[in-house]
Design an enzyme around this catalytic site. Structure first.
Site, short mmCIF file in Angstrom:
data_model
loop_
_atom_site.label_atom_id
_atom_site.label_comp_id
_atom_site.label_asym_id
_atom_site.label_seq_id
_atom_site.Cartn_x
_atom_site.Cartn_y
_atom_site.Cartn_z
N THR A 48 -13.53 17.94 -34.19
CA THR A 48 -12.35 18.25 -33.38
C THR A 48 -11.14 18.28 -34.31
OG1 THR A 48 -11.77 15.93 -33.02
CG2 THR A 48 -13.34 16.92 -31.45
N GLU A 86 -12.36 10.67 -28.51
CA GLU A 86 -10.95 11.04 -28.48
C GLU A 86 -10.22 9.71 -28.59
OE1 GLU A 86 -9.43 13.90 -28.48
OE2 GLU A 86 -11.25 15.12 -28.37
N THR A 104 -12.43 -0.84 -28.65
CA THR A 104 -11.06 -1.21 -29.01
C THR A 104 -10.58 -2.42 -28.21
OG1 THR A 104 -8.79 -0.44 -28.66
CG2 THR A 104 -10.44 0.66 -27.38
N ASP A 105 -9.59 -3.12 -28.73
CA ASP A 105 -9.01 -4.23 -27.96
C ASP A 105 -8.17 -3.71 -26.80
OD1 ASP A 105 -6.88 -3.19 -29.45
OD2 ASP A 105 -6.24 -5.11 -30.29
N GLU A 106 -7.89 -2.39 -26.79
CA GLU A 106 -7.03 -1.85 -25.73
C GLU A 106 -7.69 -1.94 -24.35
OE1 GLU A 106 -4.73 1.60 -26.59
OE2 GLU A 106 -4.98 1.36 -28.74
N TYR A 155 -7.01 6.68 -22.23
CA TYR A 155 -7.83 6.39 -23.41
C TYR A 155 -8.58 5.07 -23.24
CZ TYR A 155 -8.89 4.38 -28.00
OH TYR A 155 -9.52 3.76 -29.06
N SER A 185 -11.23 5.06 -20.58
CA SER A 185 -12.47 5.76 -20.93
C SER A 185 -13.31 4.92 -21.90
CB SER A 185 -12.17 7.14 -21.52
OG SER A 185 -11.51 7.03 -22.77
N LYS A 186 -12.65 4.20 -22.80
CA LYS A 186 -13.40 3.32 -23.72
C LYS A 186 -14.02 2.16 -22.94
CE LYS A 186 -13.67 3.49 -27.60
NZ LYS A 186 -14.69 4.20 -28.45
N TYR A 202 9.01 3.92 -30.89
CA TYR A 202 9.03 3.91 -29.42
C TYR A 202 9.76 2.68 -28.88
CZ TYR A 202 5.29 7.50 -29.32
OH TYR A 202 4.56 8.65 -29.46
N ARG A 206 1.12 -5.41 -32.25
CA ARG A 206 -0.29 -5.07 -32.44
C ARG A 206 -0.85 -5.97 -33.55
NH1 ARG A 206 0.91 -3.11 -28.40
NH2 ARG A 206 0.78 -0.96 -27.69
N GLY A 258 3.64 3.53 -19.82
CA GLY A 258 2.54 2.55 -19.73
C GLY A 258 2.26 1.84 -21.04
N1 LIG Z 1 -8.08 3.75 -34.96
C1 LIG Z 1 -8.07 2.50 -34.52
O1 LIG Z 1 -7.15 1.75 -34.80
C2 LIG Z 1 -9.22 1.99 -33.68
C3 LIG Z 1 -9.26 0.64 -33.36
C4 LIG Z 1 -10.37 0.16 -32.63
C5 LIG Z 1 -11.36 1.02 -32.24
N2 LIG Z 1 -11.28 2.34 -32.55
C6 LIG Z 1 -12.39 3.21 -32.13
O2 LIG Z 1 -13.04 3.63 -33.30
C7 LIG Z 1 -13.57 4.95 -33.13
C8 LIG Z 1 -13.05 5.87 -34.23
O3 LIG Z 1 -11.64 5.89 -34.19
P1 LIG Z 1 -10.81 6.77 -35.23
O4 LIG Z 1 -9.45 6.22 -35.27
O5 LIG Z 1 -11.58 6.93 -36.47
O6 LIG Z 1 -10.79 8.16 -34.46
P2 LIG Z 1 -10.51 9.63 -35.02
O7 LIG Z 1 -9.83 10.35 -33.90
O8 LIG Z 1 -9.86 9.60 -36.35
O9 LIG Z 1 -11.98 10.25 -35.23
C9 LIG Z 1 -12.81 10.59 -34.17
C10 LIG Z 1 -13.94 11.45 -34.72
O10 LIG Z 1 -14.84 11.77 -33.63
C11 LIG Z 1 -15.14 13.15 -33.67
N3 LIG Z 1 -15.44 13.59 -32.29
C12 LIG Z 1 -14.57 13.66 -31.25
N4 LIG Z 1 -15.20 14.12 -30.16
C13 LIG Z 1 -16.50 14.32 -30.52
C14 LIG Z 1 -17.65 14.77 -29.82
N5 LIG Z 1 -17.60 15.11 -28.52
N6 LIG Z 1 -18.83 14.85 -30.49
C15 LIG Z 1 -18.89 14.51 -31.80
N7 LIG Z 1 -17.83 14.11 -32.51
C16 LIG Z 1 -16.65 14.00 -31.88
C17 LIG Z 1 -13.91 13.82 -34.25
O11 LIG Z 1 -14.20 15.10 -34.79
C18 LIG Z 1 -13.48 12.80 -35.29
O12 LIG Z 1 -14.13 13.04 -36.52
C19 LIG Z 1 -13.13 5.40 -31.73
O13 LIG Z 1 -14.19 5.17 -30.86
C20 LIG Z 1 -11.98 4.47 -31.40
O14 LIG Z 1 -11.91 4.24 -30.01
C21 LIG Z 1 -10.23 2.85 -33.26
#
Ligand SMILES: NC(=O)c1ccc[n+]([C@@H]2O[C@H](COP(=O)([O-])OP(=O)(O)OC[C@H]3O[C@@H](n4cnc5c(N)ncnc54)[C@H](O)[C@@H]3O)[C@@H](O)[C@H]2O)c1
Length: 357
Positions: free
Chosen positions: A38, A86, A135-137, A160, A163-164, A217, A224, A292
């Site tokens: 994406t 997402e 996530t902690d969210e 977001y 959905s998580k 914001y 955080r 929110g």
């Molecule tokens: N970033 C943070 O601070 C954080 C903290 C805690 C948890 N998380 C969780 O960790 C995970 C990764 O987060 P991130 O920050 O690296 O996200 P990111 O948005 O940087 O990466 C998401 C990746 O998923 C891929 N993707 C999206 N939809 C897809 C689909 N339908 N099929 C296959 N691939 C798909 C995208 O191409 C991308 O490479 C997420 O689940 C997020 O909820 C993130």
């Protein structure tokens, strides 16, 4: 013994850091990335691994049943780490549909494929793990005191986090109903290399490098907990190696900061690394708050520290320095993104009164 890791979302921020960490630290690991690429997915993040004997990339959508099933059949993973998502709260305000689709339906398809695979793959049953990276969210917002822990009631406040939360419930249900060895990790905010520039730390760093304004914001006092991404990667691998199926592990850096403290830390680092005529803090502008916007997140990661022996290694001052240095030395990576996919405009204004952003 060879172990195959299927990492969904491995071309994103945390996923790509996890892939690099895994290949570097676990010699027995063979890594398959499934990612639909994406706007947030970037093959450049994995370019160093092109042609590597222990690495494969498959472009595909976790919502696509046939693709997911064929990846399980072809690669027979021992461990699935689901990071495909997402992931940006502001985008979930403007368009929640994609979040429901990928984060809930996609996780369901992965769980279904894992269940079918697990049921029929007797010889590898003992070691198989499905790690739902969350996530902690999902826990909502805290007052000035207290910490999220594994037993905290779910109370998500954005599309977001809702959905998580749904995906977490599915992963837990698949353990209780089908005996699928799922483990959920709920982590705080990550920072480090390869983070897409829509998120606070890269956005502020890139804007400051260019002398553009630094949007903060509300009053900037939202809190955080921040964890360096490499420490999160090690926590995920630890959970896959030593975690107990059916359990949840909260992961955090024990490092609470207000948003304005984060922005100030970036500015001070840039003052030293890339000085301009006046200090970078002069570029800060307070803008209308996110609808929110949760006030405070903080996480108690005692369980994963005590039971699994994980501990974060990177202090915030060191991690933020390394991160700012990384963005300074990867300007072309940033420019390619900002020229093609995201111009650093404000997102998440859909729910605001006209003119508020
Ligand atoms: N970033 C943070 O601070 C954080 C903290 C805690 C948890 N998380 C969780 O960790 C995970 C990764 O987060 P991130 O920050 O690296 O996200 P990111 O948005 O940087 O990466 C998401 C990746 O998923 C891929 N993707 C999206 N939809 C897809 C689909 N339908 N099929 C296959 N691939 C798909 C995208 O191409 C991308 O490479 C997420 O689940 C997020 O909820 C993130």
């Amino acid at each position: 013994m060879r172990r195959t890791f299927l990492i969904t979302g491995g071309a994103g921020f945390i996923g790509s850091n996890l892939v690099h960490h895994l290949v570097a630290t676990r010699q027995e690991a063979h890594v398959v990335v499934l990612d639909s690429l994406t706007y947030a997915g970037n093959l450049e993040n994995l370019a160093e691994l092109e042609g590597h004997a222990r690495f494969r990339f498959v472009q595909g959508d976790i919502c696509d049943r046939a693709t997911v099933r064929s990846v399980f059949e072809q690669y027979c993973p021992d461990v699935v780490l689901n990071l495909a998502a997402e992931s940006h709260v502001d985008r979930s305000i403007d368009g929640p549909g994609a979040f429901v689709h990928t984060n809930i339906v996609g996780t369901f398809e992965l769980l279904e494929a894992a269940r079918a695979f697990y049921r029929t793959t007797v010889d590898r049953k003992n070691g198989f793990r499905f790690i739902q990276v969350s996530t902690d969210e999902v826990y909502g917002s805290l007052g000035p005191e207290g910490l999220f822990e594994e037993t905290t009631r779910y109370a998500p406040s954005s599309p977001y986090s809702a959905s998580k939360a749904s995906a977490d419930h599915l992963a837990r249900a698949y353990y209780h109903t089908y005996g699928l060895p799922t483990i959920i990790t709920n982590c705080s905010n990550n920072y480090g290399p390869y983070q897409f520039p829509e998120k606070l730390i890269p956005l502020v760093t890139l804007n400051a490098m260019e002398g553009a304004t630094l949007p903060v914001y509300g009053d900037g006092k939202n809190v955080r907990d921040w964890l360096y991404v490499d420490d999160h990667a090690e926590a995920l691998l630890t959970a896959s190696e030593k975690g107990i199926p059916g359990e949840t592990y909260c992961v955090g850096g024990n490092n609470e900061r207000t948003n304005i403290e984060i922005v100030t830390a970036i500015c001070r680092n840039l003052d030293e690394l890339a000085p301009r005529a006046s200090v970078h803090e002069e570029l800060i502008r307070f803008v209308a708050d996110r609808p929110g916007h949760d006030r405070r997140y903080a996480i108690d990661s005692d369980k994963i520290r005590r039971d699994l022996g994980w501990t974060p290694k990177t202090a915030f001052d060191e991690g933020i320095r390394r991160t700012v240095e990384w963005y300074l030395s990867h300007r072309e990576w940033c420019e390619r993104i900002t020229q093609s996919r995201y111009r650093r405009e404000r997102l998440g204004t859909e729910a605001m009164p006209a003119g508020a952003s």
